[in-house]
Design a protein around this motif. Structure first.
Motif, PDB file in Angstrom:
ATOM      1  N   MET A 189     -19.865 -43.815  -3.620  1.00 13.38           N
ATOM      2  CA  MET A 189     -18.864 -44.029  -4.632  1.00 13.38           C
ATOM      3  C   MET A 189     -17.772 -42.991  -4.473  1.00 13.38           C
ATOM      4  O   MET A 189     -18.040 -41.803  -4.460  1.00 13.38           O
ATOM      5  CB  MET A 189     -19.503 -43.919  -6.011  1.00 13.38           C
ATOM      6  N   LYS A 190     -16.540 -43.444  -4.345  1.00 20.75           N
ATOM      7  CA  LYS A 190     -15.408 -42.556  -4.143  1.00 20.75           C
ATOM      8  C   LYS A 190     -14.898 -42.041  -5.491  1.00 20.75           C
ATOM      9  O   LYS A 190     -14.594 -42.803  -6.393  1.00 20.75           O
ATOM     10  CB  LYS A 190     -14.297 -43.309  -3.415  1.00 20.75           C
ATOM     11  N   VAL A 191     -14.835 -40.728  -5.602  1.00 21.21           N
ATOM     12  CA  VAL A 191     -14.375 -40.124  -6.846  1.00 21.21           C
ATOM     13  C   VAL A 191     -13.070 -39.386  -6.558  1.00 21.21           C
ATOM     14  O   VAL A 191     -12.995 -38.570  -5.652  1.00 21.21           O
ATOM     15  CB  VAL A 191     -15.427 -39.134  -7.399  1.00 21.21           C
ATOM     16  N   THR A 192     -12.045 -39.702  -7.326  1.00 18.09           N
ATOM     17  CA  THR A 192     -10.750 -39.081  -7.109  1.00 18.09           C
ATOM     18  C   THR A 192     -10.739 -37.665  -7.670  1.00 18.09           C
ATOM     19  O   THR A 192     -11.647 -37.250  -8.386  1.00 18.09           O
ATOM     20  CB  THR A 192      -9.638 -39.899  -7.772  1.00 18.09           C
ATOM     21  N   THR A 193      -9.673 -36.949  -7.348  1.00 18.25           N
ATOM     22  CA  THR A 193      -9.530 -35.572  -7.821  1.00 18.25           C
ATOM     23  C   THR A 193      -9.428 -35.530  -9.337  1.00 18.25           C
ATOM     24  O   THR A 193     -10.006 -34.648  -9.977  1.00 18.25           O
ATOM     25  CB  THR A 193      -8.284 -34.934  -7.185  1.00 18.25           C
ATOM     26  N   GLN A 194      -8.707 -36.490  -9.929  1.00 16.78           N
ATOM     27  CA  GLN A 194      -8.596 -36.532 -11.384  1.00 16.78           C
ATOM     28  C   GLN A 194      -9.965 -36.732 -12.032  1.00 16.78           C
ATOM     29  O   GLN A 194     -10.287 -36.092 -13.030  1.00 16.78           O
ATOM     30  CB  GLN A 194      -7.680 -37.668 -11.814  1.00 16.78           C
ATOM     31  N   ALA A 195     -10.751 -37.596 -11.470  1.00 17.53           N
ATOM     32  CA  ALA A 195     -12.079 -37.850 -12.024  1.00 17.53           C
ATOM     33  C   ALA A 195     -12.960 -36.611 -11.908  1.00 17.53           C
ATOM     34  O   ALA A 195     -13.741 -36.318 -12.812  1.00 17.53           O
ATOM     35  CB  ALA A 195     -12.731 -39.031 -11.338  1.00 17.53           C
ATOM     36  N   LYS A 196     -12.820 -35.880 -10.813  1.00 19.37           N
ATOM     37  CA  LYS A 196     -13.590 -34.637 -10.657  1.00 19.37           C
ATOM     38  C   LYS A 196     -13.181 -33.613 -11.700  1.00 19.37           C
ATOM     39  O   LYS A 196     -14.026 -32.927 -12.279  1.00 19.37           O
ATOM     40  CB  LYS A 196     -13.390 -34.058  -9.257  1.00 19.37           C
ATOM     41  N   LEU A 197     -11.872 -33.507 -11.975  1.00 18.42           N
ATOM     42  CA  LEU A 197     -11.402 -32.574 -12.995  1.00 18.42           C
ATOM     43  C   LEU A 197     -11.887 -32.981 -14.380  1.00 18.42           C
ATOM     44  O   LEU A 197     -12.302 -32.131 -15.181  1.00 18.42           O
ATOM     45  CB  LEU A 197      -9.875 -32.490 -12.971  1.00 18.42           C
ATOM     46  N   LEU A 198     -11.851 -34.278 -14.678  1.00 22.07           N
ATOM     47  CA  LEU A 198     -12.340 -34.755 -15.971  1.00 22.07           C
ATOM     48  C   LEU A 198     -13.831 -34.480 -16.123  1.00 22.07           C
ATOM     49  O   LEU A 198     -14.298 -34.069 -17.185  1.00 22.07           O
ATOM     50  CB  LEU A 198     -12.065 -36.250 -16.118  1.00 22.07           C
ATOM     51  N   LYS A 199     -14.568 -34.697 -15.052  1.00 19.01           N
ATOM     52  CA  LYS A 199     -16.015 -34.460 -15.091  1.00 19.01           C
ATOM     53  C   LYS A 199     -16.320 -32.974 -15.297  1.00 19.01           C
ATOM     54  O   LYS A 199     -17.198 -32.610 -16.076  1.00 19.01           O
ATOM     55  CB  LYS A 199     -16.634 -34.959 -13.786  1.00 19.01           C
ATOM     56  N   THR A 200     -15.565 -32.118 -14.622  1.00 18.87           N
ATOM     57  CA  THR A 200     -15.754 -30.677 -14.780  1.00 18.87           C
ATOM     58  C   THR A 200     -15.436 -30.244 -16.205  1.00 18.87           C
ATOM     59  O   THR A 200     -16.168 -29.452 -16.800  1.00 18.87           O
ATOM     60  CB  THR A 200     -14.854 -29.916 -13.786  1.00 18.87           C
ATOM     61  N   ALA A 201     -14.349 -30.766 -16.768  1.00 15.46           N
ATOM     62  CA  ALA A 201     -13.981 -30.427 -18.142  1.00 15.46           C
ATOM     63  C   ALA A 201     -15.051 -30.900 -19.121  1.00 15.46           C
ATOM     64  O   ALA A 201     -15.394 -30.193 -20.079  1.00 15.46           O
ATOM     65  CB  ALA A 201     -12.631 -31.036 -18.487  1.00 15.46           C
ATOM     66  N   MET A 202     -15.597 -32.093 -18.886  1.00 11.01           N
ATOM     67  CA  MET A 202     -16.651 -32.617 -19.753  1.00 11.01           C
ATOM     68  C   MET A 202     -17.883 -31.723 -19.726  1.00 11.01           C
ATOM     69  O   MET A 202     -18.429 -31.370 -20.770  1.00 11.01           O
ATOM     70  CB  MET A 202     -17.061 -34.024 -19.312  1.00 11.01           C
ATOM     71  N   ILE A 203     -18.309 -31.362 -18.532  1.00 10.28           N
ATOM     72  CA  ILE A 203     -19.521 -30.543 -18.402  1.00 10.28           C
ATOM     73  C   ILE A 203     -19.310 -29.167 -19.024  1.00 10.28           C
ATOM     74  O   ILE A 203     -20.170 -28.655 -19.740  1.00 10.28           O
ATOM     75  CB  ILE A 203     -19.939 -30.448 -16.919  1.00 10.28           C
ATOM     76  N   LEU A 204     -18.138 -28.577 -18.776  1.00  7.27           N
ATOM     77  CA  LEU A 204     -17.831 -27.274 -19.364  1.00  7.27           C
ATOM     78  C   LEU A 204     -17.778 -27.369 -20.886  1.00  7.27           C
ATOM     79  O   LEU A 204     -18.276 -26.487 -21.597  1.00  7.27           O
ATOM     80  CB  LEU A 204     -16.509 -26.751 -18.807  1.00  7.27           C
ATOM     81  N   GLY A 205     -17.198 -28.441 -21.410  1.00  5.22           N
ATOM     82  CA  GLY A 205     -17.113 -28.625 -22.852  1.00  5.22           C
ATOM     83  C   GLY A 205     -18.476 -28.761 -23.500  1.00  5.22           C
ATOM     84  O   GLY A 205     -18.760 -28.134 -24.523  1.00  5.22           O
ATOM     85  N   ILE A 206     -19.318 -29.578 -22.915  1.00  3.81           N
ATOM     86  CA  ILE A 206     -20.663 -29.771 -23.476  1.00  3.81           C
ATOM     87  C   ILE A 206     -21.469 -28.474 -23.401  1.00  3.81           C
ATOM     88  O   ILE A 206     -22.201 -28.120 -24.327  1.00  3.81           O
ATOM     89  CB  ILE A 206     -21.375 -30.933 -22.765  1.00  3.81           C
ATOM     90  N   THR A 207     -21.296 -27.728 -22.319  1.00  2.00           N
ATOM     91  CA  THR A 207     -21.985 -26.442 -22.184  1.00  2.00           C
ATOM     92  C   THR A 207     -21.507 -25.455 -23.246  1.00  2.00           C
ATOM     93  O   THR A 207     -22.319 -24.741 -23.849  1.00  2.00           O
ATOM     94  CB  THR A 207     -21.735 -25.860 -20.775  1.00  2.00           C
ATOM     95  N   LEU A 208     -20.200 -25.414 -23.492  1.00  2.00           N
ATOM     96  CA  LEU A 208     -19.676 -24.524 -24.527  1.00  2.00           C
ATOM     97  C   LEU A 208     -20.174 -24.915 -25.916  1.00  2.00           C
ATOM     98  O   LEU A 208     -20.446 -24.038 -26.750  1.00  2.00           O
ATOM     99  CB  LEU A 208     -18.152 -24.506 -24.495  1.00  2.00           C
ATOM    100  N   ILE A 209     -20.283 -26.200 -26.176  1.00  2.00           N
ATOM    101  CA  ILE A 209     -20.814 -26.642 -27.473  1.00  2.00           C
ATOM    102  C   ILE A 209     -22.251 -26.166 -27.645  1.00  2.00           C
ATOM    103  O   ILE A 209     -22.623 -25.620 -28.688  1.00  2.00           O
ATOM    104  CB  ILE A 209     -20.725 -28.175 -27.609  1.00  2.00           C
ATOM    105  N   LEU A 210     -23.060 -26.343 -26.611  1.00  2.00           N
ATOM    106  CA  LEU A 210     -24.463 -25.906 -26.690  1.00  2.00           C
ATOM    107  C   LEU A 210     -24.569 -24.388 -26.843  1.00  2.00           C
ATOM    108  O   LEU A 210     -25.354 -23.895 -27.661  1.00  2.00           O
ATOM    109  CB  LEU A 210     -25.225 -26.380 -25.458  1.00  2.00           C
ATOM    110  N   LEU A 211     -23.785 -23.644 -26.060  1.00  2.00           N
ATOM    111  CA  LEU A 211     -23.813 -22.184 -26.174  1.00  2.00           C
ATOM    112  C   LEU A 211     -23.303 -21.723 -27.535  1.00  2.00           C
ATOM    113  O   LEU A 211     -23.795 -20.727 -28.084  1.00  2.00           O
ATOM    114  CB  LEU A 211     -22.991 -21.555 -25.052  1.00  2.00           C
TER     115      LEU A 211
END
Length: 84
Positions: free
Chosen positions: A1-23
């Motif tokens: 599955m080809k993931v564009t740069t924008q999708a990678k940035l969105l995914k990184t922001a999502m993971i960082l956001g969820i991690t910050l919520i948990l912390l």
């Protein structure tokens, strides 16, 4: 599955956001249990939660892009061409 740069940035922001919520929740729980931390723990936990919520907002955009890509691959009628 080809993931564009924008999708990678969105995914990184999502993971960082969820991690910050948990912390943030962990910081608030520790602050509630420990009286020595005072109001700074509540401020830190609330700030982490707020930033985490803001960063997790791209979740809907990412999922929409993912569903659109999957629909385009599975349905031949949705393929658009530049020629008329």
């Amino acid at each position: 599955m080809k993931v564009t740069t924008q999708a990678k940035l969105l995914k990184t922001a999502m993971i960082l956001g969820i991690t910050l919520i948990l912390l943030g929740h962990v910081v608030l729980a520790v602050t509630f249990a420990n009286d020595d931390i005072d109001y700074r723990g509540y401020m830190l936990g609330a700030a982490m939660n707020a930033i985490g919520v803001i960063l997790s907002l791209p979740t809907k955009i990412y999922l929409t892009l993912l569903f659109m890509e999957r629909e385009e691959k599975s349905n031949k009628n949705t393929h658009w061409t530049d020629r008329e």
